[in-house]
Scaffold this motif. Sequence first.
Motif, PDB file in Angstrom:
ATOM      1  N   GLN A 286       9.577 -44.461 -25.864  1.00  0.00           N
ATOM      2  CA  GLN A 286      10.365 -43.311 -25.419  1.00  0.00           C
ATOM      3  C   GLN A 286       9.940 -42.055 -26.161  1.00  0.00           C
ATOM      4  O   GLN A 286       9.732 -40.994 -25.554  1.00  0.00           O
ATOM      5  N   ASP A 287       9.797 -42.173 -27.483  1.00  0.00           N
ATOM      6  CA  ASP A 287       9.405 -41.003 -28.283  1.00  0.00           C
ATOM      7  C   ASP A 287       8.001 -40.525 -27.904  1.00  0.00           C
ATOM      8  O   ASP A 287       7.758 -39.317 -27.788  1.00  0.00           O
ATOM      9  N   GLU A 288       7.088 -41.455 -27.722  1.00  0.00           N
ATOM     10  CA  GLU A 288       5.721 -41.083 -27.363  1.00  0.00           C
ATOM     11  C   GLU A 288       5.670 -40.427 -25.988  1.00  0.00           C
ATOM     12  O   GLU A 288       4.963 -39.433 -25.786  1.00  0.00           O
ATOM     13  N   LEU A 289       6.429 -40.988 -25.046  1.00  0.00           N
ATOM     14  CA  LEU A 289       6.430 -40.437 -23.695  1.00  0.00           C
ATOM     15  C   LEU A 289       7.095 -39.057 -23.669  1.00  0.00           C
ATOM     16  O   LEU A 289       6.620 -38.147 -22.974  1.00  0.00           O
ATOM     17  N   ALA A 290       8.162 -38.895 -24.435  1.00  0.00           N
ATOM     18  CA  ALA A 290       8.837 -37.600 -24.478  1.00  0.00           C
ATOM     19  C   ALA A 290       7.907 -36.530 -25.043  1.00  0.00           C
ATOM     20  O   ALA A 290       7.843 -35.404 -24.522  1.00  0.00           O
TER      21      ALA A 290
END
Length: 208
Positions: free
Chosen positions: A125-129
Motif C-alpha cells: 500500500q505504501d509503495e503504491l501510494a
Amino acid sequence: MKIALAILAILLVIGLLLGSSFVSRRNQMAIKREAVNAAWSQVDVVLQRRADLIPNLVETVKGYAEQEVTVFGDIAKARSALLSASTPADKIAANQRLDSALGRLLVVVENYPQLKSNENFLRLQDELAGTENRIAVERRRYNETLQDYNTYISLFPNNLVASMSGFARNDAYFRADEGARQVPKVSFENQKAPAAPAQAPVPAPAKP
C-alpha cells in the motif's frame, strides 16, 4: 547597375534574415519536441513501476478475496494492455483503464478488514501510494511540456516553419474520463464506525 546591385544586396540581406529566423524557429521546435520526449520517459518509468507492483498487490488481495475474479481479470487485462502498448496515446488509454480497475479493487478491499491489517499488504500500500503520487507529478509535467510544444508550433509564423519541417501537433494528453475526474486515491485506512445515536433521556417517574 548600382541600383540593381543595391536591390540584390537588400534581397540578400532579407534572405539571410528569413533563413536565420527559419533555422532558429526550427531548432526551438526540435528542443521542445525533445523536452516532450524526455517528460514522457519519466511518465513511462513510473507507470512501469506501478505495473510491477500490481501483481504482488493482487496476489495479496486474492488471499482474502479469491472470489473477486472479475476485478482481478480487469486489472490483468489493463496491465497487459499497458505493457504491450507502443505509443504514448495507447499507454495513456491503457493507464486510464488500469486506474478504473484499481479503483474497483479499492472498493473490494474495504469489505475485508483482516486484509487491511496484513503486513505485506500495508507495505505494498505504501509503495503504491508513493508511486501514484509520482505518476500525478510526472503526468502534470508531461501535459504542461506537451502544451508548450503544441502552442509554439501553432503560432504564426511558427506554423509555416512547422509544416515545412515536419513538426506536427501531438494530442497525446492525459485526460480525466467523464465521471472520473480524479485519480483513484490509494487509501486503505480503517474507516471509523459511525457514532451511535444518542439515546433519548429516560423520563423521570411521575410523582404520586
